[in-house]
Design an enzyme around this catalytic site. Structure first.
Site, PDB file in Angstrom:
ATOM      1  N   TYR A  76      12.228  -1.458  -3.447  1.00 21.64           N
ATOM      2  CA  TYR A  76      11.906  -0.010  -3.905  1.00 21.64           C
ATOM      3  C   TYR A  76      13.373   0.696  -4.029  1.00 21.64           C
ATOM      4  O   TYR A  76      14.165   0.104  -3.605  1.00 21.64           O
ATOM      5  CB  TYR A  76      11.488   0.645  -2.536  1.00 21.64           C
ATOM      6  CG  TYR A  76       9.656   0.239  -2.127  1.00 21.64           C
ATOM      7  CD1 TYR A  76       8.789   1.088  -2.587  1.00 21.64           C
ATOM      8  CD2 TYR A  76       9.719  -0.732  -1.078  1.00 21.64           C
ATOM      9  CE1 TYR A  76       7.608   0.774  -2.083  1.00 21.64           C
ATOM     10  CE2 TYR A  76       8.508  -1.075  -1.009  1.00 21.64           C
ATOM     11  CZ  TYR A  76       7.206  -0.339  -1.236  1.00 21.64           C
ATOM     12  OH  TYR A  76       6.107  -0.715  -0.875  1.00 21.64           O
ATOM     13  N   ARG A 131      11.681   5.789   3.590  1.00 27.68           N
ATOM     14  CA  ARG A 131      11.685   7.283   3.538  1.00 27.68           C
ATOM     15  C   ARG A 131      12.386   7.930   4.867  1.00 27.68           C
ATOM     16  O   ARG A 131      13.096   8.591   4.764  1.00 27.68           O
ATOM     17  CB  ARG A 131      10.115   7.911   3.424  1.00 27.68           C
ATOM     18  CG  ARG A 131       9.627   7.603   1.984  1.00 27.68           C
ATOM     19  CD  ARG A 131       8.136   8.115   1.900  1.00 27.68           C
ATOM     20  NE  ARG A 131       7.851   9.504   2.506  1.00 27.68           N
ATOM     21  CZ  ARG A 131       6.579   9.993   2.618  1.00 27.68           C
ATOM     22  NH1 ARG A 131       5.551   9.298   2.524  1.00 27.68           N
ATOM     23  NH2 ARG A 131       6.710  11.229   2.998  1.00 27.68           N
ATOM     24  N   ASP A 174       2.114   5.073  -0.241  1.00 21.54           N
ATOM     25  CA  ASP A 174       1.660   6.272   0.416  1.00 21.54           C
ATOM     26  C   ASP A 174       1.288   7.526  -1.120  1.00 21.54           C
ATOM     27  O   ASP A 174       1.632   7.108  -2.013  1.00 21.54           O
ATOM     28  CB  ASP A 174       2.525   7.178   1.052  1.00 21.54           C
ATOM     29  CG  ASP A 174       2.585   6.396   2.583  1.00 21.54           C
ATOM     30  OD1 ASP A 174       1.659   5.824   3.172  1.00 21.54           O
ATOM     31  OD2 ASP A 174       3.906   6.351   2.974  1.00 21.54           O
ATOM     32  N   ARG A 232       0.812  -1.270  -0.081  1.00 22.74           N
ATOM     33  CA  ARG A 232      -0.053   0.002   0.017  1.00 22.74           C
ATOM     34  C   ARG A 232       0.817   1.312   0.089  1.00 22.74           C
ATOM     35  O   ARG A 232       1.194   1.653   1.124  1.00 22.74           O
ATOM     36  CB  ARG A 232      -1.083  -0.001   1.149  1.00 22.74           C
ATOM     37  CG  ARG A 232      -2.081  -0.916   1.062  1.00 22.74           C
ATOM     38  CD  ARG A 232      -2.799  -1.202   2.438  1.00 22.74           C
ATOM     39  NE  ARG A 232      -1.778  -1.852   3.548  1.00 22.74           N
ATOM     40  CZ  ARG A 232      -1.982  -2.050   4.672  1.00 22.74           C
ATOM     41  NH1 ARG A 232      -3.352  -1.783   5.059  1.00 22.74           N
ATOM     42  NH2 ARG A 232      -1.236  -2.460   5.456  1.00 22.74           N
TER      43      ARG A 232
END
Lengths: 277, 277
Positions: free
Chosen positions: B137, B224, B76, B74
């Site tokens: 990622y 992040r 952001d 999921r």
């Protein structure tokens, strides 16, 4: 040099001084811009140009005075640049250093997708266009069934699988000094169709096929026309050898279609000495 | 497996059937999407989500019937994906093959920046989230004085020069199985702060610094938060060793800021067997 080229150079040089006018100082700028939605580099009445955006930002920087610029390459509507070189003549009492010019122009260029990567005081006699000895462009094809998403407006989408090795074999026929009439736009204003293509490299990286081209100068639409024909070779509609025949025909109607502008990006301008070193 | 993780898995599994309901057929989809301007993957009342766009496109494809989907990750608001894997259960009388699903959904997703790269009938018991064994990622930093132009909305702009080698030395302290409480968002709903980071690679390519991270799963904002702290190491504000101490502190207040979403892109979801092979 053929006499037609000499006369053309004289004519062009006459319209832009080799040195800035009295009281002005010439700056070399390296620009990144996204050509999407613009009419291209050159000022036109029918839309926003990179030149107009730059000159308006420069006028703001020097307190409203009109400013003129010249570029190493006049890109078309929708074409991008990651390292275009441009000159701009600013009042020499502006007392600004290169960093202030870079950041000040970039600030006044907001929110447009144009910014200054580097700025440097130009050497005497330096001209963004006439001092340049090479231009390099990259043409990017997104080669997959699905339309572009993350790369939208920055690639040519070709669904049919492309054979990059066949494209390179075809490209090899085009490297060198040739009459490129078959790959020249009808509107091309150059006096001669002769150009020396120093590099034409086709590579695949995953779902991307890139074509890198380098020459002292290019004819109008030359790279997009080369890309359009290379794509026909890559998809198997043409043999690599057909590019040799199309080149020899010196006839635009023999070549493939003009590839769309959004795949094209100017990536390098070469000078005898790096103006930003 | 810790009991808390088992109970969480049971709870999550209970909310999504492992197999499609009677009369439905499950499809595995690979999505590319640009998260700019969206609220992220998950349906929310306050804006456009990728999930809503996909489910609405699917409903159009099957003649208006409501369709439900689930994702491997999921993402952001503002985060992108070049290869997200999602499942969708469609009426099995739709008589469509994988290519029709891919192209039909991509068509109905226009003009949004979401499209289907691949579609395949799911193997029995396959679930986009619970069958996945890894997520990868890439976080991209544009490291130069000038703001992003060609990469706008797809990079984090960091002006201060970054030392990618120092960042890698710091990253090496974080690889492996650890309590990542220091890099976990306050809103994280995971039962355990324990995660196994299989890869954390920092590389420079010209003006870009990329951070690639791979794990079975991540905590909320984990990458992040890691990027935000790695940037402090790269700019010399922190030593590489400080990351070891921050990790050991198990305290979010010890770590650096959360890097912005636009630099993050999901690039791969791993399964025991490739659902698209």
């Amino acid at each position: 040099m053929p006499s037609c080229v000499v006369s053309r150079l004289r004519k062009a040089r006459a319209s832009v001084a080799d040195n800035p006018a009295e009281g002005l100082k010439r700056w070399a700028l390296k620009l990144e811009y996204d050509g999407t939605g613009t009419v291209g580099w050159q000022r036109q009445h029918n839309g926003l140009s990179i030149q107009e955006l730059l000159e308006k930002a420069a006028a703001k920087l020097v307190g409203g005075q009109a400013v003129s610029s010249a570029t190493a390459g006049r890109t078309d509507a929708g074409v991008h640049a990651s390292a275009m070189v441009v000159q701009i003549d600013l009042p020499d009492n502006a007392m600004r250093d290169a960093r202030q010019i870079r950041d000040g122009l970039s600030y006044h260029l907001k929110p447009h997708r144009v910014a200054i990567l580097e700025a440097a005081a130009a050497a005497p006699g330096w001209h963004a266009r006439f001092s340049a000895i090479s231009r390099a462009y990259r043409y990017t094809i997104l080669n997959r069934p699905t339309r572009p998403v993350l790369d939208i407006d920055h690639v040519w989408h070709v669904r049919r699988p492309l054979d990059a090795e066949a494209m390179q074999r075809g490209a090899n026929y085009l490297v060198g000094r040739h009459d490129f009439s078959s790959f020249r736009a009808a509107a091309c204003q150059a006096n001669s169709p002769l150009r020396t293509l120093d590099k034409l490299e086709v590579r695949r990286a995953g779902q991307y096929v890139t074509i890198e081209a380098k020459a002292r100068s290019f004819l109008h639409h030359q790279i997009r026309n080369l890309a359009g024909s290379l794509q026909l070779v890559g998809s198997g509609q043409w043999t690599p050898e057909r590019l040799r025949d199309v080149l020899a025909a010196c006839d635009r109607r023999q070549a493939g279609p003009t590839a769309p502008p959004e795949g094209l990006c100017l990536i390098e301008v070469g000078y005898p000495e790096d103006p930003f070193a």
